[in-house]
Write a protein that holds these residues in place. Sequence first.
Motif, PDB file in Angstrom:
ATOM      1  N   ASP A   1     -27.875  21.924 -60.162  1.00  0.00           N
ATOM      2  CA  ASP A   1     -29.117  22.494 -59.534  1.00  0.00           C
ATOM      3  C   ASP A   1     -29.400  23.782 -60.249  1.00  0.00           C
ATOM      4  N   HIS A   2     -30.922  23.860 -60.309  1.00  0.00           N
ATOM      5  CA  HIS A   2     -31.345  25.053 -60.858  1.00  0.00           C
ATOM      6  C   HIS A   2     -30.970  26.236 -59.644  1.00  0.00           C
ATOM      7  N   LEU A   3     -30.678  27.511 -60.022  1.00  0.00           N
ATOM      8  CA  LEU A   3     -30.396  28.475 -59.207  1.00  0.00           C
ATOM      9  C   LEU A   3     -31.571  28.866 -58.356  1.00  0.00           C
ATOM     10  N   VAL A   4     -32.776  28.971 -59.032  1.00  0.00           N
ATOM     11  CA  VAL A   4     -34.084  29.303 -58.689  1.00  0.00           C
ATOM     12  C   VAL A   4     -34.513  28.235 -57.665  1.00  0.00           C
ATOM     13  N   CYS A   5     -34.347  27.136 -57.788  1.00  0.00           N
ATOM     14  CA  CYS A   5     -34.625  25.880 -56.732  1.00  0.00           C
ATOM     15  C   CYS A   5     -33.809  26.113 -55.552  1.00  0.00           C
ATOM     16  N   ALA A   6     -32.581  26.627 -55.516  1.00  0.00           N
ATOM     17  CA  ALA A   6     -31.599  26.974 -54.416  1.00  0.00           C
ATOM     18  C   ALA A   6     -32.280  27.893 -53.575  1.00  0.00           C
ATOM     19  N   LEU A   7     -32.702  28.957 -54.228  1.00  0.00           N
ATOM     20  CA  LEU A   7     -33.400  30.081 -53.640  1.00  0.00           C
ATOM     21  C   LEU A   7     -34.922  29.715 -52.946  1.00  0.00           C
ATOM     22  N   LEU A   8     -35.687  28.905 -53.587  1.00  0.00           N
ATOM     23  CA  LEU A   8     -36.928  28.610 -53.035  1.00  0.00           C
ATOM     24  C   LEU A   8     -37.205  27.383 -52.717  1.00  0.00           C
ATOM     25  N   VAL A   9     -36.339  26.333 -52.347  1.00  0.00           N
ATOM     26  CA  VAL A   9     -36.430  25.030 -51.518  1.00  0.00           C
ATOM     27  C   VAL A   9     -35.942  25.297 -50.276  1.00  0.00           C
ATOM     28  N   SER A  10     -36.828  25.453 -49.177  1.00  0.00           N
ATOM     29  CA  SER A  10     -36.126  25.731 -48.058  1.00  0.00           C
ATOM     30  C   SER A  10     -35.011  25.188 -47.347  1.00  0.00           C
ATOM     31  N   GLU A  11     -34.755  23.621 -47.720  1.00  0.00           N
ATOM     32  CA  GLU A  11     -33.727  22.846 -47.065  1.00  0.00           C
ATOM     33  C   GLU A  11     -32.459  23.215 -48.003  1.00  0.00           C
ATOM     34  N   VAL A  12     -32.431  23.775 -49.189  1.00  0.00           N
ATOM     35  CA  VAL A  12     -31.267  23.975 -49.942  1.00  0.00           C
ATOM     36  C   VAL A  12     -30.552  25.309 -49.501  1.00  0.00           C
TER      37      VAL A  12
ATOM     38  N   ASP B   1     -21.565  29.304 -50.343  1.00  0.00           N
ATOM     39  CA  ASP B   1     -20.865  30.655 -50.430  1.00  0.00           C
ATOM     40  C   ASP B   1     -22.091  31.627 -50.769  1.00  0.00           C
ATOM     41  N   PRO B   2     -22.778  32.042 -49.771  1.00  0.00           N
ATOM     42  CA  PRO B   2     -24.052  32.829 -50.087  1.00  0.00           C
ATOM     43  C   PRO B   2     -23.802  34.067 -50.720  1.00  0.00           C
ATOM     44  N   GLU B   3     -22.809  34.597 -50.506  1.00  0.00           N
ATOM     45  CA  GLU B   3     -22.367  35.957 -51.030  1.00  0.00           C
ATOM     46  C   GLU B   3     -22.266  35.846 -52.782  1.00  0.00           C
ATOM     47  N   GLY B   4     -21.580  34.723 -53.153  1.00  0.00           N
ATOM     48  CA  GLY B   4     -21.419  34.451 -54.620  1.00  0.00           C
ATOM     49  C   GLY B   4     -22.610  33.576 -55.316  1.00  0.00           C
ATOM     50  N   ARG B   5     -23.405  33.096 -54.207  1.00  0.00           N
ATOM     51  CA  ARG B   5     -24.357  32.370 -54.615  1.00  0.00           C
ATOM     52  C   ARG B   5     -23.736  30.973 -55.450  1.00  0.00           C
ATOM     53  N   GLU B   6     -22.713  30.665 -54.732  1.00  0.00           N
ATOM     54  CA  GLU B   6     -21.935  29.250 -55.528  1.00  0.00           C
ATOM     55  C   GLU B   6     -22.207  28.108 -54.316  1.00  0.00           C
ATOM     56  N   MET B   7     -21.772  26.990 -54.983  1.00  0.00           N
ATOM     57  CA  MET B   7     -21.620  25.770 -53.927  1.00  0.00           C
ATOM     58  C   MET B   7     -23.035  25.243 -53.332  1.00  0.00           C
ATOM     59  N   ILE B   8     -24.154  25.172 -54.237  1.00  0.00           N
ATOM     60  CA  ILE B   8     -25.375  24.651 -53.786  1.00  0.00           C
ATOM     61  C   ILE B   8     -25.253  23.477 -53.084  1.00  0.00           C
TER      62      ILE B   8
ATOM     63  N   LYS C   1     -38.435  13.099 -61.402  1.00  0.00           N
ATOM     64  CA  LYS C   1     -37.090  13.639 -61.555  1.00  0.00           C
ATOM     65  C   LYS C   1     -37.190  15.005 -60.901  1.00  0.00           C
ATOM     66  N   GLY C   2     -35.981  15.097 -60.294  1.00  0.00           N
ATOM     67  CA  GLY C   2     -35.593  16.323 -59.311  1.00  0.00           C
ATOM     68  C   GLY C   2     -36.532  16.338 -58.013  1.00  0.00           C
ATOM     69  N   CYS C   3     -36.338  17.832 -57.426  1.00  0.00           N
ATOM     70  CA  CYS C   3     -37.088  17.975 -55.883  1.00  0.00           C
ATOM     71  C   CYS C   3     -38.307  18.715 -56.167  1.00  0.00           C
ATOM     72  N   ALA C   4     -39.367  18.069 -55.516  1.00  0.00           N
ATOM     73  CA  ALA C   4     -40.514  18.584 -55.661  1.00  0.00           C
ATOM     74  C   ALA C   4     -41.128  19.209 -54.232  1.00  0.00           C
ATOM     75  N   ILE C   5     -41.744  20.310 -54.429  1.00  0.00           N
ATOM     76  CA  ILE C   5     -42.149  21.042 -53.027  1.00  0.00           C
ATOM     77  C   ILE C   5     -43.526  20.754 -53.003  1.00  0.00           C
ATOM     78  N   GLU C   6     -44.189  20.692 -51.628  1.00  0.00           N
ATOM     79  CA  GLU C   6     -45.514  20.401 -51.650  1.00  0.00           C
ATOM     80  C   GLU C   6     -46.382  21.961 -51.562  1.00  0.00           C
ATOM     81  N   CYS C   7     -47.776  21.694 -51.925  1.00  0.00           N
ATOM     82  CA  CYS C   7     -48.387  22.730 -52.108  1.00  0.00           C
ATOM     83  C   CYS C   7     -48.657  23.220 -50.357  1.00  0.00           C
ATOM     84  N   SER C   8     -48.456  24.724 -50.049  1.00  0.00           N
ATOM     85  CA  SER C   8     -48.375  25.011 -48.891  1.00  0.00           C
ATOM     86  C   SER C   8     -49.758  25.068 -48.193  1.00  0.00           C
TER      87      SER C   8
ATOM     88  N   VAL D   1     -40.308  23.522 -58.316  1.00  0.00           N
ATOM     89  CA  VAL D   1     -40.195  24.989 -58.593  1.00  0.00           C
ATOM     90  C   VAL D   1     -40.175  25.647 -59.830  1.00  0.00           C
ATOM     91  N   THR D   2     -39.333  24.827 -60.809  1.00  0.00           N
ATOM     92  CA  THR D   2     -39.502  25.496 -62.275  1.00  0.00           C
ATOM     93  C   THR D   2     -40.887  25.141 -62.814  1.00  0.00           C
TER      94      THR D   2
END
Length: 114
Positions: free
Chosen positions: A6-17, A21-28, A49-56, A66-67
Amino acid sequence: MGDKWDHLVCALLVSEVFFGDPEGREMIDCSRVPEKRWKGKCYVCKTRKGCAIECSESKCGLEFHVTCGLNEDLCIEYTEGKKGAVVAGFCNPHTELWKKQQQTGKFKIVARDY
């Protein structure tokens, strides 16, 4: 998760992800992402392909990765709130309106209530 990556940025910006381990930002963990996000078609790259977010913007039906949104300089905002993190992402036309609203206050665009 598992044998996928998974993309780290997607893990940060997709609300359901979230991170196991939040401290080490591991295990998405993507287990809470609704199936419809995995089936959404990105209007930027035209793939499913991948996870798409909707326009807010609540009346917009455009979806994007997200990418792809970051590559296109779309507005994607992350805010910590009382109920947790809130992410708002806007397609190109609504990114432009969002920017104008932030500068002038003359436009009325409201993020989708998730």
